[in-house]
Each structure stands twice: as C-alpha cells, then as structure tokens.
Design an enzyme around this catalytic site. Structure first.
Site, PDB file in Angstrom:
ATOM      1  CB  SER A 123       9.608  21.292  43.550  1.00 35.02           C
ATOM      2  OG  SER A 123       8.162  20.779  43.580  1.00 35.02           O
ATOM      3  CE  LYS A 166      12.683  15.114  49.134  1.00 37.20           C
ATOM      4  NZ  LYS A 166      11.816  15.184  47.866  1.00 37.20           N
ATOM      5  CG  HIS A 172       3.076  18.788  43.147  1.00 38.39           C
ATOM      6  ND1 HIS A 172       3.841  20.118  43.248  1.00 38.39           N
ATOM      7  CD2 HIS A 172       3.588  17.807  43.674  1.00 38.39           C
ATOM      8  CE1 HIS A 172       4.902  19.445  43.719  1.00 38.39           C
ATOM      9  NE2 HIS A 172       4.957  18.037  43.904  1.00 38.39           N
ATOM     10  NE  ARG A 225       8.414  13.574  38.867  1.00 35.50           N
ATOM     11  CZ  ARG A 225       8.949  14.331  40.000  1.00 35.50           C
ATOM     12  NH1 ARG A 225       9.088  15.615  39.713  1.00 35.50           N
ATOM     13  NH2 ARG A 225       8.914  13.714  41.258  1.00 35.50           N
TER      14      ARG A 225
HETATM   15  P1  ADP Z   1       8.545  14.155  47.774  1.00 35.79           P
HETATM   16  O1  ADP Z   1       9.348  14.682  48.450  1.00 35.79           O
HETATM   17  O2  ADP Z   1       7.526  13.263  48.403  1.00 35.79           O
HETATM   18  O3  ADP Z   1       9.043  13.577  46.367  1.00 35.79           O
HETATM   19  P2  ADP Z   1       7.062  16.187  45.957  1.00 35.79           P
HETATM   20  O4  ADP Z   1       6.378  17.393  46.318  1.00 35.79           O
HETATM   21  O5  ADP Z   1       8.502  16.315  45.077  1.00 35.79           O
HETATM   22  O6  ADP Z   1       7.573  15.197  47.156  1.00 35.79           O
HETATM   23  O7  ADP Z   1       6.221  15.354  45.273  1.00 35.79           O
HETATM   24  C1  ADP Z   1       5.006  14.781  45.664  1.00 35.79           C
HETATM   25  C2  ADP Z   1       4.449  13.534  44.903  1.00 35.79           C
HETATM   26  O8  ADP Z   1       4.005  14.346  43.570  1.00 35.79           O
HETATM   27  C3  ADP Z   1       5.245  12.464  44.427  1.00 35.79           C
HETATM   28  O9  ADP Z   1       4.551  11.312  44.169  1.00 35.79           O
HETATM   29  C4  ADP Z   1       5.824  13.062  42.944  1.00 35.79           C
HETATM   30  O10 ADP Z   1       6.307  11.967  42.163  1.00 35.79           O
HETATM   31  C5  ADP Z   1       4.659  13.664  42.408  1.00 35.79           C
HETATM   32  N1  ADP Z   1       5.012  14.610  41.476  1.00 35.79           N
HETATM   33  C6  ADP Z   1       5.969  15.639  41.450  1.00 35.79           C
HETATM   34  N2  ADP Z   1       6.058  16.530  40.447  1.00 35.79           N
HETATM   35  C7  ADP Z   1       5.252  15.713  39.421  1.00 35.79           C
HETATM   36  C8  ADP Z   1       4.762  15.663  38.283  1.00 35.79           C
HETATM   37  N3  ADP Z   1       5.175  16.747  37.481  1.00 35.79           N
HETATM   38  N4  ADP Z   1       3.996  15.014  37.588  1.00 35.79           N
HETATM   39  C9  ADP Z   1       3.333  14.072  38.435  1.00 35.79           C
HETATM   40  N5  ADP Z   1       3.624  13.783  39.795  1.00 35.79           N
HETATM   41  C10 ADP Z   1       4.339  14.610  39.968  1.00 35.79           C
END
Ligand code: ADP
Length: 165
Positions: A133, A44, A20, A95
C-alpha cells in the site's frame, strides 16, 4: 456438525490492494468465516480514514465471500479483537524478507498472550509479491499508473484524494 473455523485478517488497508484481495481469497479455503479487521492505526498516519478504508475493503470484498466475509474496525489489542471475534486463527500475508522479522516477533508475542489462537501465514503469490500500500500511494502521488496494483475503483479514490491534498 463440527465447529465453524473463524479467522481474522488484520491490517491497515490504506488502501486495499490486489495483494490483500488475493490473501482473502486464499484464506477462504482455510476458514469458514473471515473477519477482516481494519486497524484504526493512527500511528501510521493513514491517507484514508478508518471509515473510508473499511468501506473500500467492504466494497472490494463483498462479491467474494458469499456471506462468509465480514469487515470490522478495531482499535484494541489484536489478540483481544481475535478473541472477541471468536477466532481460531489470525491470518497474515508474508512478502519476501521484509515482513519476516516483524511478523516473527508479533507471532511470538501473540502466542504468549493466547496460545490457542494460531497465526497462519500465506506467502504472497508471485504476481503480488511486490505490492505494498505504501508504494502504491507513492506511485499514485507522483502520477504513476497503479492499475495493476489496485482495482479501478480504488485507483480512482486514490487519484481524487491525492488531488485534494
Ligand atoms: P499492517 O499495517 O498490519 O502491515 P497492511 O494493510 O499493510 O497492514 O497489511 C495487512 C496484511 O496483508 C499483512 O499481513 C501484510 O503482510 C499483508 N499484505 C500486504 N500486502 C500484501 C501483498 N501484496 N501480498 C500478500 N500479503 C500482503
């Protein structure tokens, strides 16, 4: 002077990872101001409350933005949140294959809701490609080392939370 470009970067951030943070750093090359939207996302079933997640995001990103990054919680439709923030762009990280289908559909729906707000994807950089995460929580719950996926402060928060579960 031309108008400031505002982006929103929405997510659950349960908890914020180095993946992130990488997206935030790179987004700041594209937008003048970045509003990070921490979704309440009760569906979630997050490990951390929205206040905890927002505080962790704030703590991790405060040194980065020099006043250009703001953290807000949101529970409404993403497009409404983006409009309220005055955003031109929604930023998302992408990803490998796993994110594609969901993001593809979301982007199409959001474009119908408001075609003036573009969704921009940043490919996960190679050393963050595999960080999620969900997996970080699973590894931490099983006593694994998560120090290459999250900051030391977040690793500590995870250990404390999982010990008290
Ligand atoms: P959501 O529930 O909206 O998917 P996340 O917190 O899992 O929320 O992810 C928020 C954003 O960050 C999403 O666009 C996700 O694809 C991106 N993201 C999460 N982990 C990574 C990573 N390791 N590298 C690049 N982008 C990421």
């Amino acid at each position: 002077m031309s108008k400031q470009r505002i982006g929103v970067y929405p997510g659950t951030f349960d908890p914020i990872t180095t993946g992130h943070t990488d997206i935030v750093k790179r987004s700041l090359k594209i937008v003048d101001r970045l509003v990070i939207g921490v979704a309440i996302n009760a569906g979630k079933n997050p490990l951390f409350t929205v206040d905890e997640r927002a505080a962790m995001v704030e703590q991790e990103l405060a040194p980065l933005g020099a006043g250009r990054v703001e953290v807000r919680k949101f529970d409404n439709l993403l497009m409404h949140f983006a409009e309220q923030a005055g955003a031109d762009i929604i930023l998302r990280g992408l990803r490998a294959m796993s994110d594609f289908e969901y993001e593809f559909q979301m982007t199409g729906m959001n474009a119908r809701l408001n075609a003036d707000v573009e969704t921009v994807f940043l490919m996960a950089s190679e050393n963050h490609q595999f960080i999620a995460s969900r997996l970080v929580k699973e590894i931490a719950a099983l006593g694994g080392d998560v120090s290459s996926f999250v900051s030391p402060a977040i690793a500590k928060r995870l250990t404390e939370r999982l010990a008290n579960k």
